[in-house]
Design a protein around this motif. Structure first.
Motif, mmCIF file in Angstrom:
data_model
loop_
_atom_site.group_PDB
_atom_site.id
_atom_site.type_symbol
_atom_site.label_atom_id
_atom_site.label_comp_id
_atom_site.label_asym_id
_atom_site.label_seq_id
_atom_site.Cartn_x
_atom_site.Cartn_y
_atom_site.Cartn_z
ATOM 1 N N VAL A 1 0.853 -1.173 0.000
ATOM 2 C CA VAL A 1 0.000 0.000 0.000
ATOM 3 C C VAL A 1 0.897 1.233 0.000
ATOM 4 C CG1 VAL A 1 -1.695 1.309 1.345
ATOM 5 C CG2 VAL A 1 -1.935 -1.176 1.112
ATOM 6 N N THR A 2 0.854 1.984 -1.090
ATOM 7 C CA THR A 2 1.681 3.185 -1.251
ATOM 8 C C THR A 2 0.780 4.332 -1.684
ATOM 9 O OG1 THR A 2 3.428 1.761 -2.118
ATOM 10 C CG2 THR A 2 3.726 4.118 -2.427
ATOM 11 N N TRP A 3 0.680 5.363 -0.861
ATOM 12 C CA TRP A 3 -0.155 6.508 -1.253
ATOM 13 C C TRP A 3 0.726 7.605 -1.828
ATOM 14 C CZ3 TRP A 3 -4.574 4.427 -1.516
ATOM 15 C CH2 TRP A 3 -5.036 3.542 -0.550
ATOM 16 N N VAL A 4 0.323 8.172 -2.934
ATOM 17 C CA VAL A 4 1.087 9.252 -3.564
ATOM 18 C C VAL A 4 0.199 10.502 -3.580
ATOM 19 C CG1 VAL A 4 2.410 9.972 -5.601
ATOM 20 C CG2 VAL A 4 2.381 7.562 -4.920
ATOM 21 N N GLY A 5 -0.752 10.561 -4.518
ATOM 22 C CA GLY A 5 -1.707 11.670 -4.524
ATOM 23 C C GLY A 5 -2.571 11.669 -3.271
ATOM 24 N N CYS A 6 -2.771 10.492 -2.685
ATOM 25 C CA CYS A 6 -3.620 10.348 -1.489
ATOM 26 C C CYS A 6 -2.811 10.300 -0.194
ATOM 27 C CB CYS A 6 -4.498 9.100 -1.596
ATOM 28 S SG CYS A 6 -5.855 9.281 -2.769
ATOM 29 N N GLN A 7 -1.518 10.625 -0.268
ATOM 30 C CA GLN A 7 -0.667 10.617 0.921
ATOM 31 C C GLN A 7 -1.091 11.754 1.870
ATOM 32 O OE1 GLN A 7 2.387 8.616 1.597
ATOM 33 N NE2 GLN A 7 1.854 9.510 3.566
ATOM 34 N N GLY A 8 -1.344 11.416 3.129
ATOM 35 C CA GLY A 8 -1.693 12.447 4.096
ATOM 36 C C GLY A 8 -0.460 13.003 4.784
ATOM 37 N N SER A 9 -0.616 14.118 5.490
ATOM 38 C CA SER A 9 0.525 14.699 6.208
ATOM 39 C C SER A 9 0.808 13.896 7.481
ATOM 40 C CB SER A 9 0.256 16.169 6.540
ATOM 41 O OG SER A 9 -0.820 16.280 7.453
ATOM 42 N N GLU A 10 -0.177 13.102 7.919
ATOM 43 C CA GLU A 10 0.051 12.146 9.005
ATOM 44 C C GLU A 10 -0.649 10.850 8.645
ATOM 45 O OE1 GLU A 10 -0.520 13.460 13.131
ATOM 46 O OE2 GLU A 10 -0.460 15.507 12.344
ATOM 47 N N ARG A 11 -0.235 9.767 9.297
ATOM 48 C CA ARG A 11 -0.720 8.433 8.940
ATOM 49 C C ARG A 11 -2.240 8.283 8.931
ATOM 50 N NH1 ARG A 11 1.388 3.401 8.506
ATOM 51 N NH2 ARG A 11 -0.524 2.563 9.431
ATOM 52 N N HIS A 12 -2.911 8.955 9.895
ATOM 53 C CA HIS A 12 -4.358 8.737 10.007
ATOM 54 C C HIS A 12 -5.165 9.613 9.041
ATOM 55 C CE1 HIS A 12 -3.331 11.928 12.815
ATOM 56 N NE2 HIS A 12 -4.558 12.378 12.670
ATOM 57 N N PHE A 13 -4.506 10.444 8.260
ATOM 58 C CA PHE A 13 -5.230 11.256 7.290
ATOM 59 C C PHE A 13 -5.183 10.619 5.893
ATOM 60 C CE2 PHE A 13 -3.991 15.056 10.061
ATOM 61 C CZ PHE A 13 -5.260 15.201 10.597
ATOM 62 N N ARG A 14 -6.261 10.812 5.136
ATOM 63 C CA ARG A 14 -6.341 10.514 3.695
ATOM 64 C C ARG A 14 -6.161 9.018 3.406
ATOM 65 N NH1 ARG A 14 -3.581 13.968 -0.146
ATOM 66 N NH2 ARG A 14 -5.589 14.008 -1.161
ATOM 67 N N GLY A 15 -5.290 8.636 2.461
ATOM 68 C CA GLY A 15 -5.088 7.220 2.174
ATOM 69 C C GLY A 15 -6.312 6.554 1.565
ATOM 70 N N TYR A 16 -6.783 5.479 2.179
ATOM 71 C CA TYR A 16 -7.806 4.643 1.560
ATOM 72 C C TYR A 16 -9.086 5.377 1.142
ATOM 73 C CZ TYR A 16 -11.250 1.000 0.775
ATOM 74 O OH TYR A 16 -12.256 0.250 0.242
ATOM 75 N N PRO A 17 -9.724 6.174 2.030
ATOM 76 C CA PRO A 17 -10.964 6.837 1.582
ATOM 77 C C PRO A 17 -10.733 7.723 0.358
ATOM 78 C CG PRO A 17 -10.643 7.132 3.950
ATOM 79 C CD PRO A 17 -9.398 6.493 3.427
ATOM 80 N N CYS A 18 -9.598 8.390 0.308
ATOM 81 C CA CYS A 18 -9.239 9.207 -0.856
ATOM 82 C C CYS A 18 -9.110 8.318 -2.094
ATOM 83 C CB CYS A 18 -7.919 9.937 -0.560
ATOM 84 S SG CYS A 18 -7.175 10.752 -1.983
ATOM 85 N N GLY A 19 -8.459 7.173 -1.945
ATOM 86 C CA GLY A 19 -8.289 6.243 -3.061
ATOM 87 C C GLY A 19 -9.616 5.684 -3.554
ATOM 88 N N LEU A 20 -10.525 5.403 -2.620
ATOM 89 C CA LEU A 20 -11.823 4.835 -3.009
ATOM 90 C C LEU A 20 -12.659 5.858 -3.794
ATOM 91 C CD1 LEU A 20 -13.284 2.096 -2.678
ATOM 92 C CD2 LEU A 20 -14.564 3.129 -0.790
#
Ligand code: FAD
Length: 260
Positions: free
Chosen positions: A106-125
């Protein structure tokens, strides 16, 4: 290197790493939580994979992965699908003459948050489903099956999205107006406008990444021609929005940076 130098993602681009990470997570993690899938939940899973096969513009090995999984699911006619069996069926096969691979990292680029609990999967979905509504509009007859992708998303979110509160909010919006969508292009706009409703509701809240404030999207710097003023009040220039969405959520705008 990646670890010490986080990529400054370009907000005007989509990244295959986000899409594949969200696909992996949606299929192998979120959908494989229950000890078995059955009934409406199994139907929702099959429907999701079928829509991905039709409209997800993946790399060849990922297309093969989705086609293989879809064919396997169509063959599964028993009422219950145990998680152990499903997990086995979702493994990669790199040795075949046509490799069938959906990366498991799991690698977030455009969906990378400034901290771990932000963004990521919901952004990707969100990104996956915008991409699917746009690809369905670009690759099928406008007036046929207008709700194909939106109902798939509604079922997926209802049965699998780990954020229970999000799923309830989304279902309430869907129940209110999704049925009135009469064409594939309207489906694109429905998802865009309802995502903006979610953005407005969440702006300033504690799930908002301070580095990525919730905006009405696309903001003027991404799409100046999408905005206008009517008697001093902001309004969307809808035809320009459609044009923008079709270009933004297109295979040509997906970048391979950081994809495995
Ligand atoms: P996101 O809102 O995740 O958007 C991802 C990317 O899509 C953005 O970076 C942008 O490039 C693009 N984008 C933004 N707006 C639009 C638009 N209108 N149309 C097209 N593209 C757009 N969180 C909660 O706290 N409460 C909830 O009730 C809730 N409900 C949710 C329901 C669903 C179905 C989903 C998928 C998520 C929900 N979330 C909810 C999560 C929340 O919406 C965000 O996904 C999360 O906070 C991460 O935000 P983000 O800044 O990465 O941008």
């Amino acid at each position: 290197d990646h670890a010490s130098q986080p990529l400054r993602a370009d907000r005007s681009k989509l990244y295959m790493a986000d899409l594949e990470s969200a696909l992996h997570y949606s299929l192998r993690v979120e959908a494989a939580r229950a000890s078995a899938l059955a009934g409406a939940q199994l139907a929702a899973f099959k429907c999701y994979v079928a829509a991905l096969v039709k409209y997800f513009p993946g790399r060849p090995c990922v297309q093969t992965y989705l086609q293989t999984l879809d064919a396997w699911l169509r063959n599964w006619t028993e009422p219950e699908l145990p998680r152990t069996v499903l997990k086995e069926a979702m493994k990669n096969n790199r040795d075949a003459s046509h490799p069938s691979v959906l990366p498991t990292n799991v690698t977030w680029v455009g969906c990378q948050g400034s901290e771990r609990h932000f963004r990521g999967y919901p952004c990707g979905l969100w990104t996956i489903f915008h991409l699917l509504t746009v690809q369905a509009a670009q690759n099928g007859p406008d007036k046929e099956l207008p709700l194909e992708v939106l109902s798939t998303m509604r079922c997926y979110v209802r049965h699998f999205f780990g954020c229970q509160e999000c799923a309830e909010h989304f279902e309430a919006m869907a129940a209110e107006s999704m049925d009135r969508v009469a064409s594939r292009e309207e489906a694109v706009l429905w998802l865009w406008s309802h995502h903006n409703k979610v953005n407005a509701r969440l702006a300033g809240g504690d799930t908002e990444d301070p580095m990525f404030p919730k905006l009405q999207w696309p903001p003027p710097d991404l799409c100046p021609q999408c905005h206008k003023e009517e008697r001093g009040v902001h309004a969307w220039e809808q035809p320009a929005v459609v044009t923008f969405l079709k270009a933004h959520f297109s295979p040509a705008n997906i970048y391979m940076d950081y994809a495995e």
